[in-house]
Design a protein around this motif. Sequence first.
Motif, PDB file in Angstrom:
ATOM      1  N   ILE A 293      37.658 115.324 -13.279  1.00 23.10           N
ATOM      2  CA  ILE A 293      37.185 114.600 -14.470  1.00 23.10           C
ATOM      3  C   ILE A 293      35.784 115.050 -14.894  1.00 23.10           C
ATOM      4  CG2 ILE A 293      36.230 112.606 -13.216  1.00 23.10           C
ATOM      5  CD1 ILE A 293      38.082 112.350 -16.565  1.00 23.10           C
ATOM      6  N   THR A 294      34.937 115.392 -13.932  1.00 21.05           N
ATOM      7  CA  THR A 294      33.576 115.802 -14.302  1.00 21.05           C
ATOM      8  C   THR A 294      33.622 117.028 -15.215  1.00 21.05           C
ATOM      9  OG1 THR A 294      32.834 114.962 -12.191  1.00 21.05           O
ATOM     10  CG2 THR A 294      31.283 116.341 -13.381  1.00 21.05           C
ATOM     11  N   SER A 368      23.413 114.454 -10.228  1.00 22.20           N
ATOM     12  CA  SER A 368      24.230 114.363  -9.023  1.00 22.20           C
ATOM     13  C   SER A 368      25.458 113.524  -9.357  1.00 22.20           C
ATOM     14  CB  SER A 368      23.400 113.699  -7.922  1.00 22.20           C
ATOM     15  OG  SER A 368      24.210 113.399  -6.811  1.00 22.20           O
ATOM     16  N   GLU A 371      29.770 111.401  -5.227  1.00 21.50           N
ATOM     17  CA  GLU A 371      29.701 110.691  -3.943  1.00 21.50           C
ATOM     18  C   GLU A 371      28.282 110.181  -3.800  1.00 21.50           C
ATOM     19  OE1 GLU A 371      29.604 113.566  -0.655  1.00 21.50           O
ATOM     20  OE2 GLU A 371      29.552 115.101  -2.201  1.00 21.50           O
ATOM     21  N   PRO A 372      28.086 109.247  -2.887  1.00 15.86           N
ATOM     22  CA  PRO A 372      26.714 108.772  -2.693  1.00 15.86           C
ATOM     23  C   PRO A 372      25.832 109.936  -2.243  1.00 15.86           C
ATOM     24  CG  PRO A 372      28.308 107.338  -1.579  1.00 15.86           C
ATOM     25  CD  PRO A 372      29.054 108.551  -2.031  1.00 15.86           C
ATOM     26  N   ILE A 496      25.278 102.582  -4.857  1.00 13.85           N
ATOM     27  CA  ILE A 496      26.695 102.594  -4.485  1.00 13.85           C
ATOM     28  C   ILE A 496      26.784 102.922  -2.997  1.00 13.85           C
ATOM     29  CG2 ILE A 496      28.964 103.596  -5.008  1.00 13.85           C
ATOM     30  CD1 ILE A 496      27.532 102.274  -7.464  1.00 13.85           C
ATOM     31  N   ASN A 505      36.314 110.234   0.517  1.00 11.65           N
ATOM     32  CA  ASN A 505      35.607 111.090  -0.424  1.00 11.65           C
ATOM     33  C   ASN A 505      35.127 112.317   0.352  1.00 11.65           C
ATOM     34  OD1 ASN A 505      33.824 112.256  -2.268  1.00 11.65           O
ATOM     35  ND2 ASN A 505      33.431 110.276  -3.230  1.00 11.65           N
ATOM     36  N   ARG A 510      38.373 113.077  -4.077  1.00  7.65           N
ATOM     37  CA  ARG A 510      39.030 111.846  -3.673  1.00  7.65           C
ATOM     38  C   ARG A 510      40.352 112.149  -3.022  1.00  7.65           C
ATOM     39  NH1 ARG A 510      39.024 107.750  -8.613  1.00  7.65           N
ATOM     40  NH2 ARG A 510      40.864 106.752  -7.775  1.00  7.65           N
TER      41      ARG A 510
END
Length: 630
Positions: A293-294, A368, A371-372, A496, A505, A510
């Motif tokens: 999606i990015t 960024s 993910e965290p 998050i 992740n 995912r």
Amino acid sequence: MGRITNKNEYTEHYNLSMKDGDAYWGKIAEELHWFKKWDSVQSGNFDDLNLKWFEGSKTNMSYNCLDRHLEKNGDKVAVIYEDNDPSVKARTFTYKELHAEVCKMANVMKERGVKKGDRVCFYMSMVPELLIGVLACTRIGAIHSVVFGGFSANALSGRIQDSECSMLITNDGGYRGNKIIPLKDIADEALESCPSIENVLVVKRTDSDIKWKEGRDHWLGELMEKASTECEAEQLDAEDPLFILYTSGSTGKPKGLLHTTAGYMTYAYHTFRNVFQVEEDDIYWCTADIGWITGHTYITYGPLLNGSTTVMFEGVPTWPDAGRFWDICDKLKVTHFYTAPTAIRALEACDIEYVNKHSLSTLKVLGSVGEPINEEAWSWYNKNIGKEKCPIVDTWWQTETGGIMISPLAGITDLIPAHATLPLPGVEPLLVDSEGTPVEGNPAEGNLCMNRPWPGIARTIWGDHERYKQTYFSTYPGKYFTGDGARRDEKGNYRITGRVDDVMNISGHRIGTAEVEDALNEHPNVVESAVVGFPHNIKGQGIYAYVICQNAPENEEVLQKELNEIINKMIGPIAKPDKVQVTSGLPKTRSGKIMRRILRKIAANETDSLGDTSTLLNPEIVDTLMAGKK
Ligand code: PRX
């Protein structure tokens, strides 16, 4: 309303979006091109799940990305294409040139029978034809479904079958560093079980030796040569489907999230310009692959809707060496650089000389996603890449959200390392406890939900609206549940903390635990398996698999190899377990449910805090598992 340029404007935008969402989004959308204006801005809610934005309007994504800029900015560079091979000069496409290519490809698709509403699958590496192809689909109202080029034949065929695509576009092979991915061969294998595919268009990229099915396979280059550079953009309805993108969930097979035309477009446009604050002569580079999606929203649609210059890179960060990203930043004078924490951590682990031999002086904003980002990686990125003068936008969002939801606005929002900070206009986050009761006040911690629809939300799961309702709206009725946990500080900034469901992740990708388990269970000697994520220095999370075998394996290394091969075949190399532990049993509740909490703790070496294990059917297994830990 224009672009947000300071803190006060952020507050004004945000407050208006909460007070009168219709007025707010109506004003934003007016900046785009509409063949016919909407009758209503928004209808539907999280109970009826019949969400509609800009109903009654007619518009077109590719018209807004291309034609809208031609008069004033036709000669501006739209796309800079950086080849896998660093010695090849970057290719550029001006808006005029990109428009012509998109029209040609749209004509090729039409000639080969693609009509409005048909599904076109892309299984490609990062070649220009991928970006051109998705835009061509939107021009004629065909629905694109891009499948990441790292997925296996099995994963590809499942996705093609699910959305019954009539055309597949691929390349003979794809360069990734010093490797060639045999995309056409893999596609051929997938197509053995995909009767819906009538035409395969093949881009010549690596000149690999490939098989050819007469009548079905066509060289795209040859068809493009003959195609006209004019193709009128279809006037599409607001809710006409734009694309399907498959993503993993906690159960079952991957879900085809459906995004529609007008809402997604408006959201991509508005979030891109506000988060990144790209100016006229800037060079923006998002390192994602268009298979995710990015790459859809922030390589392709967001930048082009805003008339910006977007970089598309074919290769990988570590080839020919770990300085490739920084080399490209200098060479192309990149001002905005958007990547994933996993890439940052991988490059951080390499010799700092790879960074220091480049100036990186053109960089203004860093991003960024995926993910965290841990504080250490954030600080390294800030110090070594941004030279402590570039704001870092830590953008939280999902395939389902279509665009960025919680993020600093570059140069405007106060930054806190590893925090996604504040919601964007139109986004109303809510933290709830496990019962679904909102956790009010600050600071707070809970499960992250959304309290109201935003234009970019996926409208359904292709072919399964019921699953859409179940997955996102049944845990906390009336709210969209993200699957993530989060904390909110005294000032309302969000951090998050990661998934709270059975989704892992891995390097920002995912992957559902169930998908991996299903694949592992295909091994003739595996009776049962349980997969969990565990903390991994580079990937964020690694995959830890516990397997019960029918017969004790003679050689566990051989077993692991065989399991890897099965994963490669069923899903793709990104889902390979990092660790496999053979066990005689799994911790189960009296109702037979696997206690994953315990498996996660063991995999993470957090065995001091295992919690109550007395309710287990087989508490003795815990010690056995700890003793056999990999
Ligand atoms: O867990 C969150 C994580 O990635 C998930 C969404 O994955 P996907 O749909 O593949 O989209 C990735 C790119 C948008 C989220 O549920 N995630 C994404 N961005 C962040 C993040 N976690 C923490 N911080 C982020 N900035």
